[in-house]
Design an enzyme around this catalytic site. Sequence first.
Site, short mmCIF file in Angstrom:
data_model
loop_
_atom_site.label_atom_id
_atom_site.label_comp_id
_atom_site.label_asym_id
_atom_site.label_seq_id
_atom_site.Cartn_x
_atom_site.Cartn_y
_atom_site.Cartn_z
CG ASP A 1 16.20 -27.05 7.15
OD1 ASP A 1 16.69 -27.79 8.06
OD2 ASP A 1 16.33 -27.43 6.00
CG HIS B 1 15.49 -24.48 -0.63
ND1 HIS B 1 15.54 -25.46 -0.70
CD2 HIS B 1 15.73 -23.94 0.56
CE1 HIS B 1 16.44 -26.02 0.34
NE2 HIS B 1 16.51 -24.90 1.14
CD GLN C 1 14.06 -25.73 4.17
OE1 GLN C 1 13.30 -26.73 4.22
NE2 GLN C 1 14.98 -25.28 4.17
CG ASP D 1 22.09 -26.30 1.10
OD1 ASP D 1 22.55 -27.13 1.90
OD2 ASP D 1 20.73 -26.24 1.02
CD GLU E 1 24.04 -30.86 1.35
OE1 GLU E 1 23.92 -31.54 2.26
OE2 GLU E 1 23.19 -30.15 0.73
CG HIS F 1 24.98 -29.23 9.25
ND1 HIS F 1 25.87 -29.72 8.32
CD2 HIS F 1 23.95 -28.78 8.78
CE1 HIS F 1 25.16 -29.53 6.96
NE2 HIS F 1 24.12 -28.86 7.47
CG ASP F 2 22.61 -32.20 7.11
OD1 ASP F 2 21.78 -31.56 7.88
OD2 ASP F 2 22.95 -31.69 6.28
NE ARG G 1 18.32 -31.94 10.48
CZ ARG G 1 18.05 -31.08 9.31
NH1 ARG G 1 19.14 -31.13 8.05
NH2 ARG G 1 17.16 -30.37 9.18
C1 GLC Z 1 21.28 -29.40 2.88
C2 GLC Z 1 21.85 -28.97 4.57
C3 GLC Z 1 20.51 -29.35 5.52
C4 GLC Z 1 19.50 -28.69 5.03
C5 GLC Z 1 18.95 -28.95 3.53
C6 GLC Z 1 17.77 -28.05 3.10
O1 GLC Z 1 21.30 -30.54 2.81
O2 GLC Z 1 23.03 -29.73 4.64
O3 GLC Z 1 21.03 -29.27 6.95
O4 GLC Z 1 18.21 -29.31 5.92
O5 GLC Z 1 20.27 -28.83 2.81
O6 GLC Z 1 18.45 -26.89 2.67
#
Ligand code: GLC
Length: 669
Positions: A173, A216, A284, A316, A358, A425-426, A550
Amino acid sequence: MDQNGGSKEVMKKSVEKKQTAKKKSVPKAAGAEAAVVKETAAEVKSAVAAEEKSTVWTQAEEAVYRKRFGRHFDELRWLYMELYGNDSMFAELCDNMERFYRERDVELRALDADREACADWYKQNDMLGMMFYIDNFAGNMRGVESKLDYLEECNVNYVHLMPFLETPEGRSDGGYAVSDFRKVQEKLGTMEDLESLTAACHRKKINVCMDFVMNHTSEDHDWARRARQGDGEYMSRYFFFDNDRIPAMYERTVPQVFPTTAPGNFTWLPDAGHFVMTSFYPYQWDLNYKNPRVFNEMMYNFLFLANRGIDIIRIDAVPYIWKELNTQCRNLPQVHTIVRMMRMIGEIVCPGILLLGEVVMEPEKVVPYFGTVEKPECHMLYNVTTMATTWHTVASRDVRLLKKQLDIVNSLPKEYVFLNYLRCHDDIGWGLDYGTLMMDGIGERSHKKYLNDYFQGYAGSSNSRGELYNADPLTGDARFCGTTASMCGIEKAGFEQNDAAMEQAIQLDIMLHAYMFMQSGIPVLYSGDEIGQVNDYTYKEDPLKAADSRYIHRGVMNWTLAERISDPATVEAKVFGGLKKLEQIRKSEKVFVSNADTWTIETHEPGVLCMGRYFDGDKLLGLFNFSEFDKTAWISEDGTYIDLFTGNEVKADSVQMPAYGFCYLKKMG
Ligand code: GLC
């Protein structure tokens, strides 16, 4: 302290201090040398280095630590007991905090002290971030180190190194499935390379941000492997169920993160005969923070990474870290307890670091992550709704919703620092204020469809290019992926070799950056956006990436194109030059500090946004035309202004705005 360029000043002072600190530590190191008889000079040297690192603990430093610890002890213990009621685990946490402090490099400790003395160091107007994947940007960590001059040229003093810790190939991921929190991915380098990179960045006054993926672990993490083998101690670090009764109960209330690419919140493990909770991808595994062992160990990982010279820890997916049945398993009160504890642990051991949360949610869910002024949680949060609303404004040419959103942000305490961005990046999720849009008869479902059609280039007079992400046939929901340049029309104009369209696309791209720089907080660019890099479709050929769109906006940095910034006729030079001018203005005008007064002004023209800033006698107006037609901003502000781009004297009265034009008007006298 001087507001202008202040964060550089702090870093400089600490470099000076660290030299003194180093001198001070010499006698201890020499003592160690006598005690340990080593055969080779190299062995002696490394023993001395290790000794120096682990035992430098002058009386003064001990006093500093005790003071920090004393300041937070009662609250930290209270919260820990409230959550875990476990005295011995708390004592273990305290012992380890002290250990990490002792191990912390003298240079980092000096930086901590300076930052503690100047708590606003990151709120200055010279802050500019850039985020990138290390391999895409420069191959590996050493490569990044060799590109620091380029970053300086971009005026960047904050780099976000996208996930670089050990992760299984093909089940990563984008690196957000960590299998070892203390190991760098081999292809990117080693922990020593990381330390060398952070030290090199600090010499250039660049702050380093990294992801701390605490919700995770990868299914390949040592704990997960042991849990899978049926070891109860490790199973209790995750959420394991031997039948689907409880998972089914969770599914009733817990929404899905990846409804198409990874539906559901649990994964059946046939070999283990158990379900495991997996809010993100099946590989995850969600950590169970009800177990104090998980909290403690993850805090040790956090401190270990902070001690490698990291300045900004991006937490995150933080809203997800606590789970309770019959809830959405997002933003639960215990999440805030954990973040508050993390903040205190950081302030005790490594107060120079910042926590960036985040929280990709609506404003009322985001803001609580700042905590309160007395009990702060994160130092910084993403300005996500503003980002999404910006693109809604690009598609609609109607600034009203954006103005309302900015008014909400502007009304928040000025201590709050937002990370502003056009894209990351998302994907871009269309989390807009649909209650307000509804008053104009705009429904959520149809509007999301419109935006997705628009940015794919199918609707209205769109020049955008990009792709959908996790289109959910059930809800009709979908998010969007694309680079800033592609969404502004640079890709399409280039493909069609249409010079006029290209000029307009570049103009829109630069205008959006000018508007983003006008917001309070820290602007962050995604690497490649500074040269107008377009979508990368090659991910479709990689079976490990093809299902995740993405990757369309996570392309490899094109250094051949970057070389063109010296040729003024090129797209790259135009975008780079435009941004550079904005960056220079931003860092030379103190009105851009994060805690300036900010407000919006009605322009009586739906296509044009006007924002004001005021700080210490300076007033600045920013005007931004989101329409491809020339417009007039019907404002009437007193006094004479200077246009910071042209140097011309102007009145802030019925301002003529060319298509996609913008201006920064500074009040004179
Ligand atoms: C956050 C990251 C994303 C990822 C997710 C799971 O949102 O920005 O890219 O898929 O966490 O860890």
